[in-house]
Every structure is written in C-alpha cells, then in structure tokens.
Design a protein around this motif. Sequence first.
Motif, PDB file in Angstrom:
ATOM      1  N   LYS A  92       0.940  -1.383  -0.132  1.00 48.83           N
ATOM      2  CA  LYS A  92      -0.133  -0.293   0.082  1.00 48.83           C
ATOM      3  C   LYS A  92       1.269   1.642  -0.125  1.00 48.83           C
ATOM      4  O   LYS A  92       0.235   2.669  -0.751  1.00 48.83           O
ATOM      5  CB  LYS A  92      -0.878   0.174   1.002  1.00 48.83           C
ATOM      6  CG  LYS A  92      -1.553   1.147   1.551  1.00 48.83           C
ATOM      7  CD  LYS A  92      -2.436   1.233   2.411  1.00 48.83           C
ATOM      8  CE  LYS A  92      -3.773   2.332   2.449  1.00 48.83           C
ATOM      9  NZ  LYS A  92      -4.566   2.372   3.664  1.00 48.83           N
ATOM     10  N   ARG A  93       1.362   1.112   0.801  1.00 49.23           N
ATOM     11  CA  ARG A  93       2.670   2.563   1.187  1.00 49.23           C
ATOM     12  C   ARG A  93       4.084   2.451  -0.387  1.00 49.23           C
ATOM     13  O   ARG A  93       3.875   3.562  -0.680  1.00 49.23           O
ATOM     14  CB  ARG A  93       3.541   2.515   2.120  1.00 49.23           C
ATOM     15  CG  ARG A  93       3.350   2.162   3.044  1.00 49.23           C
ATOM     16  CD  ARG A  93       2.765   3.524   3.583  1.00 49.23           C
ATOM     17  NE  ARG A  93       2.175   3.689   5.060  1.00 49.23           N
ATOM     18  CZ  ARG A  93       0.828   3.561   4.548  1.00 49.23           C
ATOM     19  NH1 ARG A  93       0.122   3.659   4.255  1.00 49.23           N
ATOM     20  NH2 ARG A  93       0.287   3.648   6.179  1.00 49.23           N
ATOM     21  N   GLU A  96       0.891   4.347  -2.780  1.00 53.52           N
ATOM     22  CA  GLU A  96       1.208   5.942  -1.879  1.00 53.52           C
ATOM     23  C   GLU A  96       2.108   6.231  -2.416  1.00 53.52           C
ATOM     24  O   GLU A  96       2.341   7.748  -2.307  1.00 53.52           O
ATOM     25  CB  GLU A  96       0.060   5.738  -1.299  1.00 53.52           C
ATOM     26  CG  GLU A  96      -0.742   4.841  -0.895  1.00 53.52           C
ATOM     27  CD  GLU A  96      -1.598   4.929   0.214  1.00 53.52           C
ATOM     28  OE1 GLU A  96      -0.267   4.927   1.364  1.00 53.52           O
ATOM     29  OE2 GLU A  96      -2.477   4.682   1.087  1.00 53.52           O
ATOM     30  N   TYR A  98       5.033   6.754  -1.627  1.00 53.20           N
ATOM     31  CA  TYR A  98       5.441   6.833  -0.326  1.00 53.20           C
ATOM     32  C   TYR A  98       7.199   7.279  -0.680  1.00 53.20           C
ATOM     33  O   TYR A  98       7.899   6.422  -0.684  1.00 53.20           O
ATOM     34  CB  TYR A  98       5.353   6.389   1.606  1.00 53.20           C
ATOM     35  CG  TYR A  98       4.669   6.130   1.869  1.00 53.20           C
ATOM     36  CD1 TYR A  98       4.593   6.754   2.951  1.00 53.20           C
ATOM     37  CD2 TYR A  98       3.001   6.449   1.440  1.00 53.20           C
ATOM     38  CE1 TYR A  98       3.260   7.220   4.351  1.00 53.20           C
ATOM     39  CE2 TYR A  98       1.855   6.487   2.165  1.00 53.20           C
ATOM     40  CZ  TYR A  98       2.271   7.215   3.423  1.00 53.20           C
ATOM     41  OH  TYR A  98       0.638   7.253   4.272  1.00 53.20           O
ATOM     42  N   GLN A  99       7.393   8.274   0.370  1.00 55.23           N
ATOM     43  CA  GLN A  99       9.447   9.112   0.270  1.00 55.23           C
ATOM     44  C   GLN A  99       9.685   8.898   1.362  1.00 55.23           C
ATOM     45  O   GLN A  99       8.895   8.842   3.057  1.00 55.23           O
ATOM     46  CB  GLN A  99       9.104  10.675  -0.026  1.00 55.23           C
ATOM     47  CG  GLN A  99       8.637  11.117  -1.839  1.00 55.23           C
ATOM     48  CD  GLN A  99       9.576  10.264  -2.628  1.00 55.23           C
ATOM     49  OE1 GLN A  99       9.163   9.673  -3.452  1.00 55.23           O
ATOM     50  NE2 GLN A  99      10.422  11.126  -2.599  1.00 55.23           N
ATOM     51  N   VAL A 100      10.891   8.592   1.997  1.00 51.46           N
ATOM     52  CA  VAL A 100      11.728   8.543   2.428  1.00 51.46           C
ATOM     53  C   VAL A 100      12.719  10.087   2.444  1.00 51.46           C
ATOM     54  O   VAL A 100      13.595   9.790   0.925  1.00 51.46           O
ATOM     55  CB  VAL A 100      13.007   7.545   2.651  1.00 51.46           C
ATOM     56  CG1 VAL A 100      13.580   7.203   3.896  1.00 51.46           C
ATOM     57  CG2 VAL A 100      11.773   5.953   2.953  1.00 51.46           C
ATOM     58  N   ASN A 101      12.982  10.483   3.560  1.00 48.47           N
ATOM     59  CA  ASN A 101      13.912  11.674   3.360  1.00 48.47           C
ATOM     60  C   ASN A 101      15.290  11.662   4.678  1.00 48.47           C
ATOM     61  O   ASN A 101      14.906  12.525   5.759  1.00 48.47           O
ATOM     62  CB  ASN A 101      12.749  13.108   3.445  1.00 48.47           C
ATOM     63  CG  ASN A 101      11.333  12.873   2.902  1.00 48.47           C
ATOM     64  OD1 ASN A 101      11.656  13.555   1.541  1.00 48.47           O
ATOM     65  ND2 ASN A 101      10.803  12.657   3.085  1.00 48.47           N
ATOM     66  N   PRO A 126      11.388   7.240  -2.666  1.00 47.07           N
ATOM     67  CA  PRO A 126      10.422   6.565  -3.200  1.00 47.07           C
ATOM     68  C   PRO A 126      11.001   5.245  -2.034  1.00 47.07           C
ATOM     69  O   PRO A 126      12.116   4.761  -2.302  1.00 47.07           O
ATOM     70  CB  PRO A 126       9.790   5.656  -4.315  1.00 47.07           C
ATOM     71  CG  PRO A 126      11.297   5.991  -5.348  1.00 47.07           C
ATOM     72  CD  PRO A 126      12.099   7.331  -4.694  1.00 47.07           C
ATOM     73  N   VAL A 127      10.013   4.705  -0.904  1.00 48.53           N
ATOM     74  CA  VAL A 127      10.207   3.525  -0.504  1.00 48.53           C
ATOM     75  C   VAL A 127       9.973   1.918  -1.758  1.00 48.53           C
ATOM     76  O   VAL A 127      11.233   1.260  -1.439  1.00 48.53           O
ATOM     77  CB  VAL A 127       8.855   2.830   0.140  1.00 48.53           C
ATOM     78  CG1 VAL A 127       8.354   1.985   1.126  1.00 48.53           C
ATOM     79  CG2 VAL A 127       9.249   4.134   1.234  1.00 48.53           C
ATOM     80  N   SER A 429      -1.902   8.916  11.686  1.00 47.00           N
ATOM     81  CA  SER A 429      -0.759   9.197  10.919  1.00 47.00           C
ATOM     82  C   SER A 429       0.051   9.732  11.988  1.00 47.00           C
ATOM     83  O   SER A 429      -0.210  10.315  12.970  1.00 47.00           O
ATOM     84  CB  SER A 429      -1.571  10.078  10.093  1.00 47.00           C
ATOM     85  OG  SER A 429      -0.281  11.144   9.175  1.00 47.00           O
ATOM     86  N   SER A 583      -1.499  10.469  -7.006  1.00 48.65           N
ATOM     87  CA  SER A 583      -0.962  10.013  -6.792  1.00 48.65           C
ATOM     88  C   SER A 583      -1.545   9.667  -4.968  1.00 48.65           C
ATOM     89  O   SER A 583      -1.401   8.544  -4.392  1.00 48.65           O
ATOM     90  CB  SER A 583       0.624   9.264  -5.992  1.00 48.65           C
ATOM     91  OG  SER A 583       1.076  10.825  -5.515  1.00 48.65           O
ATOM     92  N   SER A 589      -7.333  10.966   2.660  1.00 47.66           N
ATOM     93  CA  SER A 589      -6.442  12.078   1.515  1.00 47.66           C
ATOM     94  C   SER A 589      -6.949  13.372   0.583  1.00 47.66           C
ATOM     95  O   SER A 589      -6.452  14.080   1.151  1.00 47.66           O
ATOM     96  CB  SER A 589      -5.643  11.348   0.766  1.00 47.66           C
ATOM     97  OG  SER A 589      -4.028  10.144   1.518  1.00 47.66           O
TER      98      SER A 589
END
Length: 630
Positions: A92-93, A96, A98-101, A126-127, A429, A583, A589
């Motif tokens: 799911k992530r 969607e 999801y980003q790692v920063n 991105p993950v 969240s 996305s 959301s």
Amino acid sequence: MRSMDRFGIWVLAILSVIQSSFGFYLPGSYPHKYEVGDYLNVKDSAENLGELLMGDRIENSPYRFKMFKNESEIFLCQTDKLSADSFKLLKKRIDEMYQVNPMLDNLPAIRYTKKDGYVLRWTGYPVGIKVQDVYYVFNHLKFKVLVHKYEEAANVARVMGTGDAAEVIPTVGKKDSDVPGYMVVGFEVVPCSFAHNGESTKKLKMYERYTTPIKCDSSSVSMSVKEGQSIVFSYEVSFEESDIKWPSRWDAYLKMEGSKVHWFSILNSLMVITFLAGIVLVIFLRTVRRDLTRYEELDKEAQAQMNEELSGWKLVVGDVFRAPSNASLLCVMVGDGVQILGMAVVTILFAALGFMSPASRGTLITGMLFFYMILGIAAGYVSVRLWRTIGCGDHRGWMSVAWKAACFFPGIAFLILTTLNFLLWGSHSTGAIPFSLFVILLLLWFCISVPLTLIGGYFGAKAPHIEFPVRTNQIPREIPAQKYPSWLLVLGAGTLPFGTLFIELFFIMSSIWMGRVYYVFGFLFVVLILLVVVCAEVSLVLTYMHLCVEDYKWWWKSFFASGSVAIYIFIYSINYLVFDLKSLSGPVSATLYLGYSLFMVLAIMLATGTVGFLSSFWFVHYLFSSVKLD
C-alpha cells in the motif's frame, strides 16, 4: 561615517531582495567542522511550532558515516519475515508513493534522475516501485557526501545568522587542532533494489561488510517483496571534495527543475496583467474625471439646473452611504482581512530578505503565527473604527465587534484543523497535531491574540470616525431593474486577480504537496503587490459601474468583487487534485487536501476582499466629496 554605514545596510537589504528572486538566502549559522574520521551523526532536536503544525518529525536513522572514509557493502539490518499484514501495508505504501527523506548535517538527500534528456532533481527517494504487478523495495542506498575544506572566513555567516541548524556546533573535533577539517556541502542518494542472500547475512552484525560485492544499478530492480520473506538493508557511502562553499550549499535545492518555465511564466503573467490593469485604470480615470470636470466648469445656476437633472451615480447621493445589511459581520471580515494581509506582507518580506531560509524548517509557519497574533491590534482597530463610521460615530457595540474580530477567522480555522486532525488521528498518522500543541495554540489565541485585538478595538473606539460627505435619506431609494444580475459581475470580477496569481500558485502548491523547495519569495512579493493593485482596480471599476446604474448597495459587492478570486483558487485546487496529485489515494487523503484548501481560500478571500472594500470605500468617499450635491 554613520551615514555611510546606514547606506551600506540599505544597499545590502536591497541586494538581498533582488537576489532572493534567484533563490538566494542569507545562510547564517555556524558551519560544522568535521575532522577526518569523525562521525557525521545527527543529534536529537526538538521540533519547533512550525514543524509540528506541518507534521514534520525527525527521527535518528542507523546509517553511520565517518568523514572522508569511503565504505561499501555495509550490512545494516535484516527484518523479520513479512507477515500478511506487513506485506499488505508495504504494498500500500509503495502504491501511495511514500517517500523516505534522509538528512545529513541539516541537508536533505537529493536524488538525480534523467528523463527525455533532462536531469531532474528530487529530495528523498521512494520506498519502492511497482513493475508489471510485482512490488520491489529499495533496500540498498548509495550515498555521496560532498565536502569542502573548512575555512575560518566562513564564520562571517554568523553576522547574519538565520539558523541553518538546530544548535551551534562550530567544531566536532579537538579544539585548536591543526588537523584539516571539512564541512558538508552536499548530500546525494541513489536508491537501489538488490536481492541479498538471506542465509549469508544471518551471522553478520550491524556495520559489518557484506560477503559479496553489491552492484547498485538504479535502472534495474531485483528485490521483490513477498509475504513470509525477510528484507536485508545495506548501504555504501563515498566522500568527494567539492568547490561548493558553505553559503552556496543550498543552491542545488533552490534550482529545482522548471525554474526557466517559472521565470518565463511569471514575467509573462506580470506583463499581461499589468497591461490589462493599466487599460482599465486609464478608462476609469478618464470617465470619472470627465464627469467631475464638466460639473466644475458650470456656473452656480447651471449646477443647480444640473442637480435637478441628475443621472447615473449622482442619483444615489442620498443612499450611497446607507448602512449595509449585516454591518457588524462586514466590519469583522474587513478587520480580519487587514490582519491576514498584513501577516502575508510582513512574512513574505522577511522571507525575501533571507531571514526565513529553507534550512530553518518551520520558521515560515512560526513567523506567520507570530505576525498574525501581533497584528490582532490592527484587526481590532479597523473593525471597530469601521463599525463606528457606519454607525455615524455611535460607540455602542464596539466591544462585541472586537470580540467577533478576535474569534471569527481563528474560530473557523480551529474548527477546520480540529476536524482534519481527528481524521489524522483515526488514520494513525504522524502528521496529526499532538493534543499538547492544541493546548498551546488555544493559549496563544486567548492569551495573546484576543487581548491584542481588544486593545486595538479600544483604540478604534477612541479614534474619530470617518464622516460621510453627504447625508443619508430616511427613505431608501428603489433600485431600478438591472439587465444583468449584479452578482454575476461580482463573481466574474475575480478572474483578473486570479490571472496574477495562478502561475505562482502552481509552484506554491507543488512546494506544499509535492515536497519541492520553494524559495523565490522575491517573485512572490512582487506578485502579492500586483495582486493588491489589481484587486483594488477591479473593485473600483465594479463599484463605479453599480453606482452608474443607480445600485447603491456597493458595500458587500465591493468586498466580493475582489474576494471572489478565492472561488477560482478553490476550483484550481480541485483541478490540481485531479490532474497533478494522482498518487493521492483514499477519501481521507482527499478530504484532508480539500480541508486545507478551504482554509487557504478563506484566508485569501478575506485578504483580497478587504483590499477591494477599502479601495472602494475610499473611492466613494472621494467621489461624493468632490461634488457638492444637495
């Protein structure tokens, strides 16, 4: 000598504003000096108010770097076997996006990709990725740290410190050491998907070298995500000496892709809108001046005869200052609009001067809150003085108006944010505002903002009210039937102010929702000034048009003539959600996005509507003061 110093300071300020249009900022802070072999660790720091409101949370990661020590095939960790729930959540992530920063020495990791011959810059990675219905995770990271030799002269940045770091750490080695030191001036990452041998990593400990070479190829993926399978994470790091100096280390982030389009679009928009607004202004001034000049050239007998044959705006002389419906609400909205507009001008000006750099995360939001609370005095003053002006100097009810001004916009904002925060809490969240922060916001509201607004209301009650140049008839005049609904013109008037804003709005939206760095506040300040001018002109012209057709109910229409730009901004926000945020998935959301957009357009409506109303009020007062009509 003192005059020369003042001149130098002003020159520096002007150059800072000009340079900020190119993404320049006053770097500030102390550079961190690392000696060879020193750990580049990230220390815990408490998030400020702005970071908490934006949902930013910074956590320490297990990655470990040593200054100028290249390392490869470093084993980091191995997860447990993915359960059905974990596998579903990870997919799911990835869907969607999801980003790692990661961050190092307060610099976000930057990632370069190529597309159609162009080099694109992104922050974070991105993950994972989905390829032909198969999910892959990026489990190997290739870091590159750009460093520059430490220079004592770099400490001149302290003179204009704006806070590029959470705390002051001038050196991380031994004091008074002659060993050369280095500063981190760049941080790059390349995410890779590599299929490790799970059996060979069972005996490895953290930070030990992997048994076989790891080839990091960002163009291919191999580590697929499967239920019941563990994931091995590894990394490599290399150091490279760079010519980039400390004050310029943020340039790579401020020159994101699309800067040329940004320049061209903004300049084109400014020229077109200025040209159109100039035409409207010239026509308007010529028409009004012709009416006034023709009247003033007549003798007294001719003027008396002309008064008997009045037409157009002169017919509503006895009704033009008749109190509008819901006068207290109008006063409150105008007062809150002055507060929001003042906050925007001061905040953007400080940002353009470089006092709110992107390195100081959360500073912009914190500064906006501070200026908003302080300008509560202006909100109370304007609201109460306008209330007394409409009431012809009557003091009664000023306290109620001041209270409403203190609670109207903050109350609506608090209601929206509370509703959205419940959705975030329900979704577990990390972006949810903690309960303790809610208490702090309430204390700031009722202990600082409300008292300041009441103080402003007190001064507004003591100030002399604005006297109307003509008397108002006891019996209201009947408004003739109009060919076109007046509210249709009011709604259509918002298109011109929207034209000055929509291009810059795209970059602002991209910064908020796409994680891109926005720091062309010099441009934004110019656009804001242009927006104020256009709002004033549009409202003036529309008010004059209504008066010419004997419609004296101009109060609310002048407010919404320029305030209607908020409707088009909200429509644009929906368009951005549908076509640019593909996305974004799930009703929660989308609800969050629309809720924050509603909060934004409400603030814009109050600010732009206030500009239109105040300019129209000045115009009507000036117009009927110029001609003596009985």
